[in-house]
Design a protein around this motif. Structure first.
Motif, PDB file in Angstrom:
ATOM      1  N   ASP A 162       7.741 -17.347  36.823  1.00  0.00           N
ATOM      2  CA  ASP A 162       7.913 -18.574  37.595  1.00  0.00           C
ATOM      3  C   ASP A 162       9.367 -18.601  38.034  1.00  0.00           C
ATOM      4  N   LEU A 163       9.604 -18.453  39.308  1.00  0.00           N
ATOM      5  CA  LEU A 163      10.968 -18.378  39.823  1.00  0.00           C
ATOM      6  C   LEU A 163      11.605 -19.747  40.023  1.00  0.00           C
ATOM      7  N   GLU A 164      10.823 -20.788  39.869  1.00  0.00           N
ATOM      8  CA  GLU A 164      11.314 -22.160  40.035  1.00  0.00           C
ATOM      9  C   GLU A 164      12.106 -22.325  41.331  1.00  0.00           C
ATOM     10  N   GLY A 165      11.557 -21.761  42.439  1.00  0.00           N
ATOM     11  CA  GLY A 165      12.167 -21.919  43.750  1.00  0.00           C
ATOM     12  C   GLY A 165      13.179 -20.852  44.117  1.00  0.00           C
ATOM     13  N   ASP A 166      13.586 -20.032  43.177  1.00  0.00           N
ATOM     14  CA  ASP A 166      14.545 -18.962  43.456  1.00  0.00           C
ATOM     15  C   ASP A 166      13.793 -17.742  43.974  1.00  0.00           C
ATOM     16  N   PHE A 167      14.509 -16.717  44.480  1.00  0.00           N
ATOM     17  CA  PHE A 167      13.838 -15.519  44.963  1.00  0.00           C
ATOM     18  C   PHE A 167      13.884 -14.420  43.894  1.00  0.00           C
ATOM     19  N   LEU A 168      12.882 -13.567  43.933  1.00  0.00           N
ATOM     20  CA  LEU A 168      12.781 -12.470  42.979  1.00  0.00           C
ATOM     21  C   LEU A 168      13.625 -11.301  43.471  1.00  0.00           C
ATOM     22  N   TYR A 169      14.542 -10.824  42.631  1.00  0.00           N
ATOM     23  CA  TYR A 169      15.330  -9.644  42.981  1.00  0.00           C
ATOM     24  C   TYR A 169      14.572  -8.375  42.607  1.00  0.00           C
ATOM     25  N   SER A 170      14.170  -8.238  41.336  1.00  0.00           N
ATOM     26  CA  SER A 170      13.428  -7.048  40.942  1.00  0.00           C
ATOM     27  C   SER A 170      12.725  -7.249  39.607  1.00  0.00           C
ATOM     28  N   VAL A 171      11.718  -6.408  39.387  1.00  0.00           N
ATOM     29  CA  VAL A 171      11.026  -6.286  38.104  1.00  0.00           C
ATOM     30  C   VAL A 171      11.103  -4.814  37.741  1.00  0.00           C
ATOM     31  N   LYS A 172      11.591  -4.519  36.528  1.00  0.00           N
ATOM     32  CA  LYS A 172      11.719  -3.132  36.081  1.00  0.00           C
ATOM     33  C   LYS A 172      11.052  -2.981  34.726  1.00  0.00           C
ATOM     34  N   TRP A 173      10.322  -1.883  34.560  1.00  0.00           N
ATOM     35  CA  TRP A 173       9.680  -1.571  33.281  1.00  0.00           C
ATOM     36  C   TRP A 173      10.220  -0.251  32.755  1.00  0.00           C
ATOM     37  N   TYR A 174      10.436  -0.218  31.448  1.00  0.00           N
ATOM     38  CA  TYR A 174      11.012   0.946  30.781  1.00  0.00           C
ATOM     39  C   TYR A 174      10.121   1.396  29.630  1.00  0.00           C
TER      40      TYR A 174
END
Length: 62
Positions: A19-31
């Protein structure tokens, strides 16, 4: 939730809910350990990057 271990030869599905609460998503990274195997950066082209890792298959269509 990410499982702590997956038995060798089995499959699993990783899902990211946020939930970004109105902000924008920069990235999602999985390791796996210290090595990145998946990256989603919506403002880049291509937005999905998969880094090969022995014994792992990532299906970006799911």
């Amino acid at each position: 939730m990410v499982p702590s271990a997956i038995p060798r030869g089995s499959t699993t599905t990783l899902v990211c809910h946020y939930d970004l609460e109105g902000d924008f998503l920069y990235s999602v990274k999985w390791y796996r350990g210290r090595r990145e195997f998946y990256r989603f950066t919506p403002r880049e082209d291509p937005s999905i990057k998969i880094f090969p890792m022995h014994g792992m298959h990532v299906d970006p269509k799911i």
